[in-house]
Scaffold this motif. Sequence first.
Motif, PDB file in Angstrom:
ATOM      1  N   UNK A 100       0.811  -1.213   0.000  1.00 26.86           N
ATOM      2  CA  UNK A 100       0.000   0.000   0.000  1.00 26.86           C
ATOM      3  C   UNK A 100       0.846   1.266   0.000  1.00 26.86           C
ATOM      4  N   UNK A 101       2.135   1.158   0.375  1.00 16.66           N
ATOM      5  CA  UNK A 101       2.989   2.340   0.369  1.00 16.66           C
ATOM      6  C   UNK A 101       3.380   2.776  -1.037  1.00 16.66           C
ATOM      7  N   UNK A 102       3.031   1.977  -2.044  1.00 14.16           N
ATOM      8  CA  UNK A 102       3.349   2.383  -3.411  1.00 14.16           C
ATOM      9  C   UNK A 102       2.472   3.546  -3.854  1.00 14.16           C
ATOM     10  N   UNK A 103       1.367   3.762  -3.152  1.00 17.08           N
ATOM     11  CA  UNK A 103       0.472   4.866  -3.480  1.00 17.08           C
ATOM     12  C   UNK A 103       0.760   6.031  -2.544  1.00 17.08           C
ATOM     13  N   UNK A 104       1.296   7.153  -3.059  1.00 18.63           N
ATOM     14  CA  UNK A 104       1.617   8.287  -2.188  1.00 18.63           C
ATOM     15  C   UNK A 104       0.416   8.793  -1.395  1.00 18.63           C
ATOM     16  N   UNK A 105      -0.756   8.779  -1.995  1.00 21.00           N
ATOM     17  CA  UNK A 105      -1.931   9.294  -1.289  1.00 21.00           C
ATOM     18  C   UNK A 105      -2.294   8.419  -0.095  1.00 21.00           C
ATOM     19  N   UNK A 106      -2.114   7.113  -0.229  1.00 16.83           N
ATOM     20  CA  UNK A 106      -2.422   6.205   0.869  1.00 16.83           C
ATOM     21  C   UNK A 106      -1.311   6.212   1.920  1.00 16.83           C
ATOM     22  N   UNK A 107      -0.074   6.440   1.473  1.00 16.09           N
ATOM     23  CA  UNK A 107       1.060   6.357   2.389  1.00 16.09           C
ATOM     24  C   UNK A 107       1.305   7.649   3.160  1.00 16.09           C
ATOM     25  N   UNK A 108       0.681   8.748   2.722  1.00 15.71           N
ATOM     26  CA  UNK A 108       0.998  10.063   3.267  1.00 15.71           C
ATOM     27  C   UNK A 108       0.922  10.126   4.785  1.00 15.71           C
ATOM     28  N   UNK A 109      -0.233   9.756   5.360  1.00 12.51           N
ATOM     29  CA  UNK A 109      -0.409   9.929   6.798  1.00 12.51           C
ATOM     30  C   UNK A 109       0.451   8.965   7.619  1.00 12.51           C
ATOM     31  N   UNK A 110       0.455   7.654   7.354  1.00 10.79           N
ATOM     32  CA  UNK A 110       1.322   6.784   8.167  1.00 10.79           C
ATOM     33  C   UNK A 110       2.801   7.107   8.033  1.00 10.79           C
ATOM     34  N   UNK A 111       3.237   7.518   6.836  1.00 10.55           N
ATOM     35  CA  UNK A 111       4.641   7.886   6.661  1.00 10.55           C
ATOM     36  C   UNK A 111       4.954   9.157   7.441  1.00 10.55           C
ATOM     37  N   UNK A 112       4.070  10.157   7.329  1.00  8.29           N
ATOM     38  CA  UNK A 112       4.270  11.399   8.076  1.00  8.29           C
ATOM     39  C   UNK A 112       4.217  11.135   9.575  1.00  8.29           C
ATOM     40  N   UNK A 113       3.304  10.255   9.998  1.00  3.88           N
ATOM     41  CA  UNK A 113       3.204   9.911  11.422  1.00  3.88           C
ATOM     42  C   UNK A 113       4.477   9.236  11.916  1.00  3.88           C
TER      43      UNK A 113
END
Length: 437
Positions: A100-113
């Motif tokens: 799911x991290x391949x999609x920037x829109x889906x990965x934005x919040x958990x990555x930023x968190x």
Amino acid sequence: MSTRATLEHGTYREHSRLEEIVVRAVPGGALLLIATILSLIMSNSGLSELYSTVRDAHVGFTLGPLNLDLTIGHWAADGLLAVFFFLAGLELKQEFVVGDLRSPSQALVPVAAAFGGVAVPALLYTLINLGGPEGAGGGWAIPAATDIAFAVAILALLGSSLPTALRTFLLTLAIVDDLIAITIIAIFYTSDLRLGFLALAVIPVALFWLLTNKAEALFKKHYWTAWVLLLPLAVITWVLFLNSGVHATIAGVVLAFMVPTRGLSPYGKQHSLSHTLEHRLRPFSSAIAVPVFAFFSAGVAVGGLTGLLDAWQSTVALGIIVGLVGGKILGIVGTSFVLTKLTSARLDPSLRWPDMLGMAAVAGIGFTVSLLVSELSFTAGDPIYDAAKVGVLTASALAAVLGAAILVPRNAMHRREQAAEGAAGASDSTKATEADG
């Protein structure tokens, strides 16, 4: 166009993989806990001298410019833990290539968190140690890491009815957290850099890439060929990294990034070399590599209640405890809250902020990587070295207790809601049948 919720249920592929990770994390976390308790018992009892003698015994040799004469403790931290980092590298690549991290829109919040969960603890530690003992500031990265095995295991044990989206978030968070920790170790904990050895390491790494990408079918069909061809290249790479000044565990990550990764079929069938290697090596890492590292790393002579109280009063231990227990919550929940308010990202409808709070508390279990960074930050025998380890162990225990205090009642509430929904669904089905009759 509707906006996909940031933490909603993943694809079937990701859901199945998540279930596998949760199942395997529980026994791994249990072994890690047993090894830790055993090391603390031995180092604070009549067996302490035996424990220290074994841990500090030198095993190995020197071959020209190559130094392989290490203590058993260093073999565990630099050698066995390289397997753990190899698996972490495989996880990272899988998430960014086919997860799911391949999609920037889906990965934005958990990555930023994840970044928030690293930055805030590091900042709190630094502030607390501004007037601390000399050299204490070097441990700023200790409270930055989340232990995947412990955190996921705790969540699995305490949250059988918690939303799947919460487990997905924690897993994603921990994986990105590992990437940040790996980067920190590679950049900030590299000493006496010897570029010649790094240049030589390019050769076995290139051969490793060539074999794994061009002979993938061979390794999947005849796994023994991986031991014959890939293992020697991995060992050579590790030796060169060890002598280059870059921490040897980084060799595991570099090699993992060379392994080809492809997606799973709709039925979750494993068909890439990356998944095959992960499946084969995970038991060794969970059952041997990480517990052995914990056994030799977590053993700190507390010195009774007085010694424990003295360690807790150290700004180093206090900074680690505040960073891991409070900083992780502030960084993870705070970053998620701000992003969901300022952007179009939204939480999955099944999640609520108290769930996120409990998950963030569990993410404060640092342990494996935190202990490693403690050893890299301070010199053995220095009082702040022992204080740092006491801080890591104390913070991890407090984070687990705090997470349990939040998640257990939340789990019960979700269980009641699911039971009520099931009863309502059964009632509706009965009424529909009667109406048809």
